[in-house]
Design a protein around this motif. Structure first.
Motif, PDB file in Angstrom:
ATOM      1  N   ASN A  95       0.835  -1.194   0.000  1.00 11.48           N
ATOM      2  CA  ASN A  95       0.000   0.000   0.000  1.00 11.48           C
ATOM      3  C   ASN A  95       0.877   1.253   0.000  1.00 11.48           C
ATOM      4  OD1 ASN A  95       0.703   0.655   2.704  1.00 11.48           O
ATOM      5  ND2 ASN A  95      -0.916  -0.695   3.467  1.00 11.48           N
ATOM      6  N   LEU A  96       0.268   2.378  -0.287  1.00 10.36           N
ATOM      7  CA  LEU A  96       0.999   3.626  -0.481  1.00 10.36           C
ATOM      8  C   LEU A  96       1.797   4.055   0.746  1.00 10.36           C
ATOM      9  CD1 LEU A  96       1.578   5.882  -2.481  1.00 10.36           C
ATOM     10  CD2 LEU A  96      -0.439   7.070  -1.625  1.00 10.36           C
ATOM     11  N   SER A  97       1.228   3.894   1.936  1.00 11.30           N
ATOM     12  CA  SER A  97       1.949   4.331   3.141  1.00 11.30           C
ATOM     13  C   SER A  97       3.204   3.489   3.384  1.00 11.30           C
ATOM     14  CB  SER A  97       1.027   4.306   4.366  1.00 11.30           C
ATOM     15  OG  SER A  97       0.591   2.995   4.625  1.00 11.30           O
ATOM     16  N   ASP A  98       3.119   2.191   3.109  1.00 14.12           N
ATOM     17  CA  ASP A  98       4.301   1.331   3.254  1.00 14.12           C
ATOM     18  C   ASP A  98       5.380   1.706   2.241  1.00 14.12           C
ATOM     19  OD1 ASP A  98       3.059  -0.045   5.290  1.00 14.12           O
ATOM     20  OD2 ASP A  98       2.465  -1.752   4.037  1.00 14.12           O
ATOM     21  N   GLY A 131       8.670  -5.557  -7.958  1.00 14.42           N
ATOM     22  CA  GLY A 131       7.472  -6.366  -8.112  1.00 14.42           C
ATOM     23  C   GLY A 131       6.386  -6.096  -7.085  1.00 14.42           C
ATOM     24  N   LYS A 132       6.697  -5.304  -6.060  1.00 12.41           N
ATOM     25  CA  LYS A 132       5.727  -5.055  -4.995  1.00 12.41           C
ATOM     26  C   LYS A 132       5.059  -3.698  -5.116  1.00 12.41           C
ATOM     27  CE  LYS A 132       8.444  -7.855  -1.834  1.00 12.41           C
ATOM     28  NZ  LYS A 132       9.372  -7.800  -0.721  1.00 12.41           N
ATOM     29  N   ALA A 133       5.550  -2.865  -6.046  1.00 10.73           N
ATOM     30  CA  ALA A 133       4.980  -1.535  -6.241  1.00 10.73           C
ATOM     31  C   ALA A 133       5.223  -1.089  -7.679  1.00 10.73           C
ATOM     32  CB  ALA A 133       5.611  -0.550  -5.270  1.00 10.73           C
ATOM     33  N   ASP A 134       4.371  -0.196  -8.141  1.00 10.92           N
ATOM     34  CA  ASP A 134       4.521   0.374  -9.480  1.00 10.92           C
ATOM     35  C   ASP A 134       5.683   1.358  -9.450  1.00 10.92           C
ATOM     36  OD1 ASP A 134       4.224   1.438 -12.003  1.00 10.92           O
ATOM     37  OD2 ASP A 134       2.475   2.656 -11.479  1.00 10.92           O
ATOM     38  N   MET A 135       6.756   1.020 -10.166  1.00  9.84           N
ATOM     39  CA  MET A 135       7.976   1.825 -10.087  1.00  9.84           C
ATOM     40  C   MET A 135       7.807   3.218 -10.701  1.00  9.84           C
ATOM     41  SD  MET A 135       9.638  -0.055  -8.198  1.00  9.84           S
ATOM     42  CE  MET A 135      11.154   0.823  -8.003  1.00  9.84           C
ATOM     43  N   ALA A 136       6.875   3.395 -11.611  1.00 10.07           N
ATOM     44  CA  ALA A 136       6.627   4.731 -12.170  1.00 10.07           C
ATOM     45  C   ALA A 136       6.044   5.638 -11.078  1.00 10.07           C
ATOM     46  CB  ALA A 136       5.677   4.642 -13.353  1.00 10.07           C
ATOM     47  N   ALA A 137       5.115   5.091 -10.290  1.00 12.44           N
ATOM     48  CA  ALA A 137       4.534   5.864  -9.191  1.00 12.44           C
ATOM     49  C   ALA A 137       5.590   6.126  -8.112  1.00 12.44           C
ATOM     50  CB  ALA A 137       3.342   5.116  -8.598  1.00 12.44           C
ATOM     51  N   VAL A 138       6.429   5.135  -7.849  1.00 15.41           N
ATOM     52  CA  VAL A 138       7.500   5.280  -6.861  1.00 15.41           C
ATOM     53  C   VAL A 138       8.445   6.399  -7.292  1.00 15.41           C
ATOM     54  CG1 VAL A 138       9.540   4.142  -5.898  1.00 15.41           C
ATOM     55  CG2 VAL A 138       7.377   2.917  -6.003  1.00 15.41           C
ATOM     56  N   ILE A 141       6.973   9.765  -6.524  1.00 17.26           N
ATOM     57  CA  ILE A 141       7.023  10.055  -5.083  1.00 17.26           C
ATOM     58  C   ILE A 141       8.428  10.503  -4.692  1.00 17.26           C
ATOM     59  CG2 ILE A 141       6.838   9.058  -2.777  1.00 17.26           C
ATOM     60  CD1 ILE A 141       4.666   7.156  -3.957  1.00 17.26           C
ATOM     61  N   ILE A 142       9.431   9.794  -5.192  1.00 18.95           N
ATOM     62  CA  ILE A 142      10.822  10.151  -4.876  1.00 18.95           C
ATOM     63  C   ILE A 142      11.148  11.538  -5.390  1.00 18.95           C
ATOM     64  CG2 ILE A 142      13.248   9.591  -5.323  1.00 18.95           C
ATOM     65  CD1 ILE A 142      12.417   6.625  -5.380  1.00 18.95           C
ATOM     66  N   LYS A 143      10.739  11.852  -6.627  1.00 15.09           N
ATOM     67  CA  LYS A 143      10.979  13.174  -7.196  1.00 15.09           C
ATOM     68  C   LYS A 143      10.344  14.263  -6.337  1.00 15.09           C
ATOM     69  CE  LYS A 143      11.560  11.904 -12.020  1.00 15.09           C
ATOM     70  NZ  LYS A 143      10.965  11.829 -13.347  1.00 15.09           N
TER      71      LYS A 143
END
Length: 148
Positions: A95-98, A131-138, A141-143
């Motif tokens: 999930n997003l918070s994790d 594999g546990k999160a969408d890397m584009a969304a990640v 978030i990092i940016k």
């Protein structure tokens, strides 16, 4: 049971039930796995199969966007079915918070303070979330965190 064995069993079950759509998708996945094994002369395990599935999912999502623009609802449905089958082989998504807490931990660990540190942060996060999160969304978030 390994992911490869699960895919094999699902293929056999699809053949028995004469589910041609499911069988076609599973065969595409098996062909991609086999191609990677032959190209690199290795036996793939779960951790190396997941990036193959991620790549196939990305291709299907890109195709869905293109088919929607071309107003080809029949092809959109076919691609969406393949996405649903492929997602069944992916590990459970975090999930997003994790995801955000993992990103925060990595930023502290790397000592990142600006956008120049994006590469090392992304590499570490990808290692932990593969594999546990969408890397584009990640990446977005990092940016956002490094830009502020």
């Amino acid at each position: 049971m390994s992911l490869k064995e699960t895919i094999n069993e699902d293929m056999k079950n699809a053949m028995r039930s004469k589910d041609t759509a499911l069988l076609g998708t599973i065969r595409l996945l098996q062909a991609a796995i086999k191609q990677k094994e032959v190209d690199e002369r290795i036996d793939l395990d779960d951790s190396t199969i997941i990036p193959i599935i991620e790549k196939m999912l990305k291709q299907r999502n890109d195709s869905i966007d293109a088919f929607k623009k071309a107003e080809r609802a029949d092809l959109v449905l076919k691609e969406e079915f393949e996405v649903s089958v492929l997602k069944g082989y992916m590990p459970e998504q975090m999930n997003l918070s994790d995801v955000q807490s993992v990103i925060d931990d990595v930023i502290k660990e790397v000592g990142a303070s600006s956008m120049k540190d994006m590469g090392p942060v992304m590499a570490k996060v990808k290692e932990k979330l593969a594999g546990k999160a969408d890397m584009a969304a990640v990446s977005k978030i990092i940016k956002a965190k490094l830009a502020s």
